[in-house]
Design an enzyme around this catalytic site. Structure first.
Site, PDB file in Angstrom:
ATOM      1  N   TYR A  25      15.427  41.766 -23.691  1.00 15.14           N
ATOM      2  CA  TYR A  25      16.250  40.816 -24.430  1.00 15.14           C
ATOM      3  C   TYR A  25      17.731  41.162 -24.395  1.00 15.14           C
ATOM      4  CZ  TYR A  25      15.159  43.773 -28.660  1.00 15.14           C
ATOM      5  OH  TYR A  25      14.980  44.768 -29.582  1.00 15.14           O
ATOM      6  N   GLU A  26      18.521  40.209 -24.829  1.00 11.82           N
ATOM      7  CA  GLU A  26      19.997  40.245 -24.704  1.00 11.82           C
ATOM      8  C   GLU A  26      20.435  40.336 -23.247  1.00 11.82           C
ATOM      9  OE1 GLU A  26      21.393  39.301 -27.186  1.00 11.82           O
ATOM     10  OE2 GLU A  26      19.791  39.713 -28.601  1.00 11.82           O
TER      11      GLU A  26
END
Length: 591
Positions: A436-437
């Site tokens: 994620y990110e």
């Protein structure tokens, strides 16, 4: 076992190596005295061990629960009380702006606290973690009215924040989003669309949740250049009316089960524009870059907890005899800590963890210098380093954080594969941080495709100036020749990219991941040389914690002998280019 904050290592890094204790000489950070920094380390460590860690296992076992009738989410037992104590201690406001109730302390101290929280309960740490990014985005890009409405309650922890980007049909390619924002007569906008994988989208820790939502205005370009950012509260601040920003369900995840990862349906929800129309990506990147540094600390935090657990196990678990003769002659066997292969795993964990911590806090220190130093040239150079190293911190710390948790599980043998021990949870929780990110491959492409070319290559020149300047200023630097070789390899890889990537973007794509790793290992090598040099000087002066300082010298030797040589095959990977990687035709894959 109970978590032990790495306080000695933190003080060594912050005070003796990086000079963070000197930030109080800069006007914005006048309160950040060495005594205050020490107090933050001690109190955050106590909070992590005594308040946050006890919620970790139950959070994993219970997870969050969703009520489809009310669209509400209940967090695991103990989360509300732990969050309340976190808020009451002022931890949500640590480095937030003074004008809106923050404490205005250096960002580096938040990095320290982030590591401790993520070591002890990553899921719980996600709620205030994402809120901090919302605070930064609103502070940098919001109107005065939006700041006055939202910042104080977000900073106090009374409300939490989210970032709503991903949709079912698109992840990183945000130009494909379908969420729409239609102007209302009162100056607000009606937000329609569905977002997925929204951390903290709905929960019971606070009374209001503030969503930052990417959407497109009528007639906007159907690309990233047509994206705007909107603040969409769960409850409207002026009336208390429930806004139709509703949780449609929870994701069923491999780990971080105490973190509410939501599908969010915006059904004409009222929102307000943040910044300029069609400029949402710039505003969101303020939040995303901060989140990427926080995610790096997640990787480090889990790796530290895994090391502490596996070291404790290795000291107590009796199995076989030392190859050099019994070390526990009165017992039936020796502790597995005596075996070289177990030590290889533990040393890799310890040395990489301490190197990653140095890299993260070095980047945090540069972030503080970039906003607070009185010399414009220093601010610019520091900002160059922060921009360049942000994807490196995110990707390398989460890659190696997961690897170190996995290594810790291996130290425990069969015990590590059971839920009786916490290592399997650390492995499950840590896996998402590489995704994620922005996946770590995307971080590598950001580094190679964007950061290397920014300002005509100034960012990477600034880094090389730091590295070569250190060698010039320290002719007797520990492990000088090995570090010099790593810097040369990084320079060679950078020149190869400069020559080949402009002619063929696929060459940049093929080289990106090994290049990021090569940069990480080289910068960590620079920091290990610095740490070893400080340890040598303090030992010669009879000053400091002798076991810690001697350990630093041994750890530096291990890094340069056992870990840094990876740069040679990374350079070979880069220079051999894309050909074998891209050679398969479609019919080759299943042959």
């Amino acid at each position: 076992m109970q978590y032990q904050a790495p306080a000695n290592d933190l003080r060594f890094l912050l005070f003796d190596v990086l000079g963070v204790d000197q930030l109080h000489n800069l006007p914005p950070y006048a309160d950040a005295t060495p005594d205050l920094i020490s107090a933050v380390i001690d109190e955050a460590g106590k909070l992590a061990a005594e308040v946050i860690q006890p919620t970790n296992q139950i959070g994993d076992r219970q997870g969050c629960s969703y009520d489809p009738e009310t669209h509400s989410v209940t967090t695991p037992e103990g989360f509300k009380e732990a969050y309340r104590k976190f808020v009451e201690g002022g931890w949500t406001a640590l480095d937030a702006p003074l004008a809106f109730g923050g404490q205005g302390l250096p960002h580096t101290l938040k990095f320290v606290v982030d590591e401790m929280v993520c070591s002890t309960n990553l899921s719980l740490g996600m709620y205030p973690g994402l809120t901090h990014g919302a605070i930064s985005a609103l502070h940098a890009h919001g109107s005065d009215q939006l700041k006055q409405t939202y910042l104080e309650k977000l900073i106090s922890g009374e409300w939490t924040g989210t970032m709503c980007l991903t949709e079912p049909q698109c992840g990183t390619d945000l130009g494909l989003i379908r969420t729409r924002a239609t102007p209302n007569e009162d100056g607000s906008y009606a937000i329609e669309g569905t977002k997925i994988w929204i951390t903290g989208g709905e929960h019971d820790l606070v009374d209001n949740i503030v969503h930052l939502v990417l959407a497109k205005l009528p007639g906007a370009p159907d690309t990233t250049k047509g994206i705007s950012l909107f603040v969409v509260p769960k409850f409207l601040p002026d009336t208390g009316e429930r806004n139709p920003a509703l949780c449609g369900g929870l994701e069923h995840k491999m780990g971080i089960k105490g973190s509410a990862t939501c599908v969010m349906n915006f059904e004409g929800a009222k929102g307000w524009l943040v910044g300029e129309a069609n400029d949402g990506m710039r505003a969101m990147f303020t939040m995303m870059n901060e989140a990427r540094l926080m995610v790096g600390m997640q990787g480090l935090g889990l790796a530290e907890m895994a090391y502490q657990e596996s070291l404790g196990f290795a000291r107590e678990r009796l199995q076989s005899r030392s190859l050099s003769g019994p070390k526990n002659p009165d017992g039936p066997a020796d502790p597995i800590l005596v075996h070289p292969d177990v030590r290889r795993m533990l040393m890799r964990q310890k040395v990489l963890n301490e190197g990653m911590r140095a890299l993260a806090l070095f980047t945090g220190h540069q972030l503080d210098l970039s906003v607070a130093h009185t010399d414009e040239a220093v601010r610019e150079s520091a900002d160059d380093l922060v921009q360049l190293l942000t994807p490196v911190v995110k990707a390398f710390l989460t890659d190696e954080g997961f690897n170190n948790a996995n290594t810790g599980l291996q130290v425990l043998g069969g015990s590590g594969f059971t839920t009786d021990w916490p290592l399997e949870q650390l492995v499950r929780d840590g896996r998402i941080a590489r995704i994620y990110e922005g996946t770590n491959g995307i971080q590598a492409m950001d580094l190679v495709g964007r950061k290397l070319g920014l300002k005509g290559g100034q960012l990477v020149r600034t880094l090389f100036g730091v590295l070569t300047g250190y060698l010039k200023d320290h002719p007797e630097a520990p492990h000088r020749e090995s570090l010099k070789g790593a810097i040369s390899a990084l320079e060679e890889a950078t020149m190869w990219l400069a020559s080949n990537a402009p002619k063929d973007p696929e060459q940049a794509g093929a080289a990106a991941t090994p290049y990021l790793r090569l940069m990480a290992l080289t910068v960590i090598g620079y920091l290990w040389s610095r740490m070893a040099g400080v340890a040598e000087a303090q030992l010669a002066a009879g000053d400091g914690n002798t076991p810690l300082l001697e350990g630093k010298q041994v750890s530096a030797r291990f890094y340069f002998e056992k870990l840094l040589p990876e740069i040679h095959w990374l350079l070979a990977d880069i220079k051999t280019g894309k050909d074998s990687l891209m050679a398969f035709d479609d019919d080759h894959w299943a042959a």
